[in-house]
Design a protein around this motif. Structure first.
Motif, PDB file in Angstrom:
ATOM      1  N   ASP A  19      44.409  -2.192 -55.042  1.00 29.96           N
ATOM      2  CA  ASP A  19      45.452  -1.943 -53.630  1.00 29.96           C
ATOM      3  C   ASP A  19      45.792  -3.339 -53.183  1.00 29.96           C
ATOM      4  O   ASP A  19      44.832  -4.098 -53.632  1.00 29.96           O
ATOM      5  CB  ASP A  19      44.957  -0.969 -52.898  1.00 29.96           C
ATOM      6  CG  ASP A  19      45.872  -0.354 -52.407  1.00 29.96           C
ATOM      7  OD1 ASP A  19      47.314  -1.386 -51.980  1.00 29.96           O
ATOM      8  OD2 ASP A  19      45.664   1.170 -50.789  1.00 29.96           O
ATOM      9  N   ARG A  29      43.224   2.274 -54.293  1.00 33.62           N
ATOM     10  CA  ARG A  29      44.286   3.570 -54.121  1.00 33.62           C
ATOM     11  C   ARG A  29      43.839   4.222 -55.001  1.00 33.62           C
ATOM     12  O   ARG A  29      42.882   4.690 -56.388  1.00 33.62           O
ATOM     13  CB  ARG A  29      45.511   3.120 -54.129  1.00 33.62           C
ATOM     14  CG  ARG A  29      45.337   2.528 -56.310  1.00 33.62           C
ATOM     15  CD  ARG A  29      47.272   2.478 -55.816  1.00 33.62           C
ATOM     16  NE  ARG A  29      47.480   1.348 -55.395  1.00 33.62           N
ATOM     17  CZ  ARG A  29      48.598   0.537 -54.935  1.00 33.62           C
ATOM     18  NH1 ARG A  29      49.712   1.266 -54.881  1.00 33.62           N
ATOM     19  NH2 ARG A  29      48.857  -0.496 -54.802  1.00 33.62           N
ATOM     20  N   SER A  33      48.620   1.488 -60.057  1.00 32.91           N
ATOM     21  CA  SER A  33      50.512   1.327 -59.294  1.00 32.91           C
ATOM     22  C   SER A  33      51.141   0.904 -60.829  1.00 32.91           C
ATOM     23  O   SER A  33      50.447   1.088 -61.887  1.00 32.91           O
ATOM     24  CB  SER A  33      50.242   0.113 -59.226  1.00 32.91           C
ATOM     25  OG  SER A  33      49.620  -1.222 -60.341  1.00 32.91           O
ATOM     26  N   SER A  35      52.160  -1.673 -61.980  1.00 32.24           N
ATOM     27  CA  SER A  35      51.258  -3.392 -62.763  1.00 32.24           C
ATOM     28  C   SER A  35      49.893  -2.634 -63.319  1.00 32.24           C
ATOM     29  O   SER A  35      49.918  -3.101 -64.359  1.00 32.24           O
ATOM     30  CB  SER A  35      51.151  -4.294 -61.701  1.00 32.24           C
ATOM     31  OG  SER A  35      50.159  -4.187 -60.810  1.00 32.24           O
ATOM     32  N   VAL A 199      55.325   1.691 -51.391  1.00 30.45           N
ATOM     33  CA  VAL A 199      53.888   1.374 -52.117  1.00 30.45           C
ATOM     34  C   VAL A 199      53.870  -0.019 -52.574  1.00 30.45           C
ATOM     35  O   VAL A 199      54.896  -0.171 -53.909  1.00 30.45           O
ATOM     36  CB  VAL A 199      53.422   2.655 -52.909  1.00 30.45           C
ATOM     37  CG1 VAL A 199      52.781   4.059 -52.305  1.00 30.45           C
ATOM     38  CG2 VAL A 199      54.123   2.872 -54.276  1.00 30.45           C
ATOM     39  N   ASP A 201      53.065  -1.672 -55.689  1.00 31.12           N
ATOM     40  CA  ASP A 201      52.562  -1.982 -56.941  1.00 31.12           C
ATOM     41  C   ASP A 201      53.720  -2.426 -57.924  1.00 31.12           C
ATOM     42  O   ASP A 201      53.232  -1.572 -58.763  1.00 31.12           O
ATOM     43  CB  ASP A 201      52.628  -0.579 -57.081  1.00 31.12           C
ATOM     44  CG  ASP A 201      54.130  -0.029 -57.329  1.00 31.12           C
ATOM     45  OD1 ASP A 201      54.775  -0.214 -57.311  1.00 31.12           O
ATOM     46  OD2 ASP A 201      54.519   1.427 -57.665  1.00 31.12           O
ATOM     47  N   ARG A 202      54.391  -3.807 -57.322  1.00 34.78           N
ATOM     48  CA  ARG A 202      54.736  -4.347 -58.750  1.00 34.78           C
ATOM     49  C   ARG A 202      54.373  -5.570 -58.805  1.00 34.78           C
ATOM     50  O   ARG A 202      53.816  -6.368 -57.709  1.00 34.78           O
ATOM     51  CB  ARG A 202      56.283  -4.326 -58.329  1.00 34.78           C
ATOM     52  CG  ARG A 202      57.039  -2.874 -58.670  1.00 34.78           C
ATOM     53  CD  ARG A 202      58.076  -3.079 -58.133  1.00 34.78           C
ATOM     54  NE  ARG A 202      59.057  -2.906 -59.437  1.00 34.78           N
ATOM     55  CZ  ARG A 202      58.730  -2.211 -60.491  1.00 34.78           C
ATOM     56  NH1 ARG A 202      58.438  -0.681 -60.360  1.00 34.78           N
ATOM     57  NH2 ARG A 202      59.037  -2.180 -61.750  1.00 34.78           N
ATOM     58  N   HIS A 210      52.269 -11.042 -55.961  1.00 28.16           N
ATOM     59  CA  HIS A 210      52.719  -9.921 -55.605  1.00 28.16           C
ATOM     60  C   HIS A 210      54.308  -9.924 -55.861  1.00 28.16           C
ATOM     61  O   HIS A 210      54.394 -10.434 -55.613  1.00 28.16           O
ATOM     62  CB  HIS A 210      52.630  -9.461 -54.222  1.00 28.16           C
ATOM     63  CG  HIS A 210      53.250  -8.190 -53.541  1.00 28.16           C
ATOM     64  ND1 HIS A 210      53.587  -7.330 -53.749  1.00 28.16           N
ATOM     65  CD2 HIS A 210      54.691  -8.230 -52.615  1.00 28.16           C
ATOM     66  CE1 HIS A 210      53.856  -6.220 -53.618  1.00 28.16           C
ATOM     67  NE2 HIS A 210      54.467  -6.704 -52.973  1.00 28.16           N
ATOM     68  N   ALA A 213      57.678  -3.884 -53.978  1.00 26.22           N
ATOM     69  CA  ALA A 213      57.697  -2.085 -53.382  1.00 26.22           C
ATOM     70  C   ALA A 213      58.446  -1.216 -54.350  1.00 26.22           C
ATOM     71  O   ALA A 213      59.157  -1.766 -54.525  1.00 26.22           O
ATOM     72  CB  ALA A 213      57.423  -2.205 -52.009  1.00 26.22           C
TER      73      ALA A 213
END
Length: 222
Positions: A19, A29, A33, A35, A199, A201-202, A210, A213
């Protein structure tokens, strides 16, 4: 239109679905994700971290959902290491990490969360693209990976083959239901049902930072 989905079983004594990390704390999490799945698949294909364009293209093509078939329990690992002036740390950006400053009395601290005995299922397919692997190539790579695979962090070795077969469904939620398993699940927010949320997650695979999301829905699959 009914589509074919690749079914992955992510199960291990310890795993981690990273996360958002702040300072020395690395949380996890319950669901992988975009990624994380991209990195797992890229590793199976034998790609290197420098292959940013290939990873980015694969992440952009992913359509997936996940279901917790057996919830694990949280395990927190606290790591303390005293680094001397000449000690170096391994990094992913091509330059060793070094201690700065004149004092070395304080230890280097890291906290990492893991999921113990967690069983998570993933269904996925790929958007069409003129180049890049197809779904069958991904399945073949996961069965015979170019390198050893791990789920989130290098100590997290899978306890079972990752490819659990194929299912059919008109969308992600239908494919998750076709597994015949009940549990808390995650699927794209443009499909019906669940509670919608964002979230992070990308990943931007060119910079390693990062990358944004995704809007998802979370709910129960009966």
């Amino acid at each position: 239109m009914t589509r074919r989905w690749l079914h992955l079983r992510l199960v291990a004594p310890l795993m981690a679905f990273g996360d958002v990390a702040i300072d020395h704390v690395g949380p996890t999490r319950d669901f992988p994700s975009a990624s994380a799945l991209t990195g797992l698949l890229g590793n199976a294909l034998g790609w290197r971290r420098e292959d940013g364009a290939a990873h980015q293209s694969l992440q952009d093509r992913l359509i997936f959902g996940a279901l917790v078939a057996r919830p694990g329990h949280l395990l927190t690992d606290i790591q303390n290491a005293k680094l001397e002036a000449n000690d170096r740390g391994w990094t992913t950006w091509g330059k060793p990490d070094e201690r700065a400053g004149a004092t070395y009395d304080s230890p280097h601290r890291r906290r990492r969360d893991f999921l113990a005995d967690h069983d998570c299922r993933v269904v996925l397919r790929l958007r069409d693209a003129p180049e890049g692997p197809d779904l069958d190539a991904l399945a073949a790579a996961l069965d015979r990976p170019a390198r050893p695979l791990f789920i989130g962090r290098k100590p997290c070795l899978p306890a079972a083959p990752l490819v659990a077969g194929w299912v059919e469904g008109v969308d992600v939620r239908a494919a998750l239901a076709a597994l015949g398993l009940g549990g808390r699940a995650l699927w794209p927010a443009d499909e019906e049902g669940g509670t919608r949320r964002d979230v992070a997650d990308r990943r931007n695979w060119q910079t390693g930072l990062h990358g944004g999301a995704s809007r998802v829905s979370e709910g129960e699959i009966a």
